[in-house]
Scaffold this active site. Structure first.
Site, PDB file in Angstrom:
ATOM      1  N   ASP A  36      -5.130   0.511   5.978  1.00  0.00           N
ATOM      2  CA  ASP A  36      -5.594  -0.103   4.687  1.00  0.00           C
ATOM      3  C   ASP A  36      -5.520  -1.530   4.841  1.00  0.00           C
ATOM      4  OD1 ASP A  36      -2.875   0.146   4.538  1.00  0.00           O
ATOM      5  OD2 ASP A  36      -2.881   1.660   3.243  1.00  0.00           O
ATOM      6  N   ASN A  39       4.157   8.074  -5.538  1.00  0.00           N
ATOM      7  CA  ASN A  39       3.275   8.973  -6.319  1.00  0.00           C
ATOM      8  C   ASN A  39       2.624   9.937  -5.353  1.00  0.00           C
ATOM      9  OD1 ASN A  39       1.555   7.236  -4.925  1.00  0.00           O
ATOM     10  ND2 ASN A  39       0.725   6.444  -6.838  1.00  0.00           N
ATOM     11  N   HIS A  46       0.826   9.170  -2.699  1.00  0.00           N
ATOM     12  CA  HIS A  46      -0.253   8.374  -1.941  1.00  0.00           C
ATOM     13  C   HIS A  46      -0.138   8.478  -0.396  1.00  0.00           C
ATOM     14  CE1 HIS A  46       1.014   4.039  -2.579  1.00  0.00           C
ATOM     15  NE2 HIS A  46       1.468   4.505  -1.524  1.00  0.00           N
ATOM     16  N   GLU A  89      -4.754   7.378  -3.830  1.00  0.00           N
ATOM     17  CA  GLU A  89      -4.139   7.621  -5.187  1.00  0.00           C
ATOM     18  C   GLU A  89      -4.426   9.109  -5.725  1.00  0.00           C
ATOM     19  OE1 GLU A  89      -1.762   5.305  -5.457  1.00  0.00           O
ATOM     20  OE2 GLU A  89      -2.334   3.272  -5.633  1.00  0.00           O
TER      21      GLU A  89
HETATM   22  C1  F6R Z   1       0.807   1.331   4.067  1.00  0.00           C
HETATM   23  C2  F6R Z   1       0.327   2.441   3.318  1.00  0.00           C
HETATM   24  C3  F6R Z   1       1.183   3.268   2.235  1.00  0.00           C
HETATM   25  C4  F6R Z   1       2.633   3.318   2.591  1.00  0.00           C
HETATM   26  C5  F6R Z   1       3.565   3.816   1.361  1.00  0.00           C
HETATM   27  C6  F6R Z   1       4.838   4.089   1.565  1.00  0.00           C
HETATM   28  O1  F6R Z   1      -0.325   1.102   5.160  1.00  0.00           O
HETATM   29  O2  F6R Z   1      -0.722   3.080   3.637  1.00  0.00           O
HETATM   30  O3  F6R Z   1       0.671   4.750   2.050  1.00  0.00           O
HETATM   31  O4  F6R Z   1       2.767   4.140   3.554  1.00  0.00           O
HETATM   32  O5  F6R Z   1       3.284   3.185   0.310  1.00  0.00           O
HETATM   33  O6  F6R Z   1       5.425   2.726   1.693  1.00  0.00           O
HETATM   34  P1  F6R Z   1       6.818   2.392   2.012  1.00  0.00           P
HETATM   35  O7  F6R Z   1       7.038   2.577   3.456  1.00  0.00           O
HETATM   36  O8  F6R Z   1       7.115   0.875   1.647  1.00  0.00           O
HETATM   37  O9  F6R Z   1       7.634   3.149   1.101  1.00  0.00           O
END
Ligand code: F6R
Length: 241
Positions: free
Chosen positions: A67, A136, A138, A143
Site C-alpha cells: 500500500d 481493527n 485490517h 478496513e
Molecule cells: C502496512 C500495512 C498495515 C500494517 C498494520 C499493522 O503496509 O499494510 O496493514 O501491517 O497496520 O501495523 P503495525 O505493524 O505498525 O502494527
C-alpha cells in the site's frame, strides 16, 4: 494454517527472515510482497544482516508493497516508499527498478489500482506475501467492511487507523485520509502468506481473525482460507488463542 510461536520479537524477526531467505534461496528472482508498519522492521534488519554477511542476494528479487498513501510523494518522509528505502532497499543489493509500490500521486487512484494488479500479474504473481495486522483486523489498508474488495483500490482510512498511524506524523490531521491498497483478492493470490503479529495489544484481534468466523468486518479472517498461510506471533499476541 501453520502457527509459529515465538518467545519474543527478536525470535519472531529471525524466524520470519529465515522463511523469506528460504524463498529467495529457492527462487533467486522471486516476487516478495512487502509491508510497512512497525512489525516487519525487525525482519528487515535481519535481512540486511544476512545480506551484509554474504548469505542473501537480492540482485534478482522483485518486490511489491501492499500500500501507499494517496497524495504523498516518494520523497515525503511519511510515504511508504520512503519507509521502504530507509528500512530495507537502501541497505541491500536490490535494483531500484525491481521495487514497486502503488503510485500515491496518481491522478486516478482507482486506475492506478488496476494497473498495479496487472503489473503484479505480469511479473508472475507474488511468491511470498508478508503481512501485519491492524488493531481493527485490517490487512494492507483493507478496513473492516460489509464485503471483501478483491482488487487493488483506493480506500478512505478508518478513524482508528488514522489514530494508530498518527504516531508517525506530527499531528493526526496530517495523516492522509486515503490510501491505495492491494485488495483481498490481490493478497489471497500470493502463493504463500506470512503474517507477523507482535504484542498483547494484538491478542484480541488475532483471536477474532483466526479463531472466529471468516467475516469482512475482520478482514484478516479471510486468511483462514489461504492454502499456504503461516502465522508467526509472539507469546503475548497468542495469549487469547
Ligand atoms: C502496512 C500495512 C498495515 C500494517 C498494520 C499493522 O503496509 O499494510 O496493514 O501491517 O497496520 O501495523 P503495525 O505493524 O505498525 O502494527
Amino acid at each position: 494454517m501453520r502457527t509459529i510461536k515465538c518467545g519474543d520479537y527478536h525470535e519472531l524477526s529471525v524466524k520470519a527472515a529465515e522463511i523469506l531467505a528460504g524463498c529467495v534461496g529457492e527462487k533467486a528472482d522471486c516476487i516478495l510482497g512487502l509491508a510497512t508498519g512497525s512489525t516487519p522492521v525487525g525482519l528487515y534488519q535481519e535481512l540486511i544482516g544476512l545480506y551484509q554477511a554474504g548469505k542473501l542476494d537480492f540482485s534478482r528479487v522483485r518486490t511489491v508493497n501492499l500500500d501507499e498513501y494517496v497524495g504523498l510523494a516518494p520523497e515525503h518522509p511519511q510515504s511508504y516508499r520512503y519507509f521502504m528505502e530507509g528500512k530495507l532497499f537502501r541497505h541491500i543489493n536490490i535494483a531500484p527498478e525491481n521495487t514497486h509500490l502503488p503510485n500515491g500521486l496518481s491522478d486516478d487512484p482507482e486506475e492506478e489500482g488496476r494497473r498495479y494488479d496487472r503489473m503484479i500479474e505480469a511479473l508472475g504473481g507474488i511468491d511470498l506475501q508478508i503481512l501485519g495486522i491492524g488493531h481493527n483486523g485490517h490487512i494492507g489498508f483493507n478496513e473492516p467492511a460489509e464485503v471483501f474488495t478483491p482488487g487493488t483500490h483506493a480506500v478512505e482510512l478508518s478513524e482508528s487507523t488514522i489514530k494508530a498511524n498518527s504516531r508517525f506524523f506530527a499531528a493526526a490531521d496530517e495523516v492522509p485520509r486515503r490510501a491505495i491498497t492491494m485488495g483481498i483478492g490481490s493478497i489471497m493470490r500470493a502463493k504463500k502468506i506470512l503474517i507477523l503479529v507482535e504484542g498483547a495489544a494484538k491478542a484480541e484481534i488475532l483471536k477474532a481473525a483466526f479463531a472466529g468466523p471468516v467475516d469482512p468486518r475482520v478482514p484478516a479472517s479471510i486468511l483462514q482460507l489461504h492454502r499456504d498461510m503461516t502465522l508467526i506471533a509472539d507469546k503475548a499476541a497468542l495469549s487469547c488463542m
